[in-house]
Design an enzyme around this catalytic site. Structure first.
Site, PDB file in Angstrom:
ATOM      1  N   HIS A  96      16.258 -13.416 -16.775  1.00 37.56           N
ATOM      2  CA  HIS A  96      16.826 -12.075 -16.555  1.00 37.56           C
ATOM      3  C   HIS A  96      15.719 -11.148 -16.047  1.00 37.56           C
ATOM      4  O   HIS A  96      14.570 -11.232 -16.499  1.00 37.56           O
ATOM      5  CB  HIS A  96      17.421 -11.536 -17.856  1.00 37.56           C
ATOM      6  N   GLU A  98      15.018  -8.182 -16.702  1.00 38.68           N
ATOM      7  CA  GLU A  98      14.345  -7.404 -17.747  1.00 38.68           C
ATOM      8  C   GLU A  98      13.240  -8.228 -18.406  1.00 38.68           C
ATOM      9  O   GLU A  98      12.187  -7.706 -18.769  1.00 38.68           O
ATOM     10  CB  GLU A  98      15.376  -6.897 -18.774  1.00 38.68           C
ATOM     11  N   GLY A 174      22.500  -2.120 -14.274  1.00 37.02           N
ATOM     12  CA  GLY A 174      22.551  -0.918 -15.103  1.00 37.02           C
ATOM     13  C   GLY A 174      22.422   0.374 -14.318  1.00 37.02           C
ATOM     14  O   GLY A 174      22.198   1.432 -14.899  1.00 37.02           O
ATOM     15  N   SER A 212      26.113  -4.107 -12.458  1.00 38.67           N
ATOM     16  CA  SER A 212      27.097  -3.026 -12.472  1.00 38.67           C
ATOM     17  C   SER A 212      28.509  -3.490 -12.122  1.00 38.67           C
ATOM     18  O   SER A 212      29.242  -2.781 -11.426  1.00 38.67           O
ATOM     19  CB  SER A 212      26.651  -1.883 -11.551  1.00 38.67           C
TER      20      SER A 212
END
Ligand code: PEP
Length: 251
Positions: A96, A98, A174, A212
């Protein structure tokens, strides 16, 4: 026929209360999907047991958001793929953005994690995706293909059915910005071609889009021939939104 998959990445959100409220609601609505869509719930590790109990007998799948690159030992605070398998996970998420950006995970570390996941008998959900800078420089496809090449180096062709790839443009996660359905389809097509060149039965592999995804854009994205469902962050924490997205994957 490829599996349509919608996975909920709760990230570091949720509580025991959310587990008790959200999971039964998803479970109830998932009956109407007639097994046409595999729904995967990926809560924070501490809630895996609670989610597993709520999912018992439902046919919905469970995933862990991250695992260590080691199987056991003196790695305080880490959780291994073998432990995730032991508590009943079906999938482990890896790569991911992140984790890449905030925890410095390189393609090579991700490849080690992919190996641990496969040797533990779990399925891999591998995230790939370019930053805005990389897209604007015209390197999006090269970045995504490099991430897949390195992460899957050494993976046997026979394991293709245990690998799901989520294309998640970093600039769309996000942020409320989504890739257009055409751009997402183009990247999925390129990725599938690359997987095939790597020796995998790419036509049998599910490629998800993430970034999103909401009820109002899911239909257009999932209608693309190479998009086989989605990896959902923010919208997976709202029962009605997540269920509507799962329904869009069935249509
Ligand atoms: C994600 O975290 O994988 C993700 C796609 O998040 P969001 O849906 O909130 O963009």
């Amino acid at each position: 026929m490829r599996r349509q998959i919608v996975a909920a990445n709760w990230k570091m959100n949720g509580s025991s209360e959310l587990v008790r409220e959200l999971v039964p609601a998803i479970r109830e609505s998932a009956v109407a999907l007639d097994n046409a869509v595999e729904v995967v719930i990926m809560p924070p590790s501490l809630f895996l047991g609670g989610v597993k109990s709520e999912l018992s007998g439902s046919g919905l799948s469970l995933g862990i958001q991250n695992i260590a690159r080691w199987q056991e030992g003196a790695y305080t605070g880490e959780v291994s793929a073998g432990m995730a398998a032991d508590v009943g996970c079906d999938y482990a998420l890896v790569g991911h953005s992140e984790r890449r950006q905030l925890f410095g995970e390189t393609d090579e570390v991700i490849a080690e994690k992919v190996a641990r996941i496969l040797e533990s008998g779990l399925k891999v959900m591998l995230c790939v995706g370019e930053t805005l800078e990389e897209r604007e420089a015209g390197n999006a496809e090269a970045v995504v293909c490099r991430q897949a090449d390195v992460a899957l180096k050494g993976v046997a062709a026979a394991d293709a059915r245990r690998i799901v790839i989520a294309y998640e443009p970093v600039w769309a996660i996000g942020t409320g910005k989504t890739a257009t359905a055409d751009d997402a389809q183009a990247m999925h097509r390129a990725l599938r071609t690359r997987l095939s060149a790597l020796g995998f039965a790419a036509d049998e592999m599910s490629l998800l889009y993430g970034g999103s995804v909401k009820p109002d854009n899911a239909g257009a994205l999932f209608a693309q021939p190479d998009i086989d469902g989605g990896l959902i962050g923010g919208a997976s924490l709202k029962a009605n939104d997540f269920i509507a997205i799962c329904q869009a994957a069935k249509a």
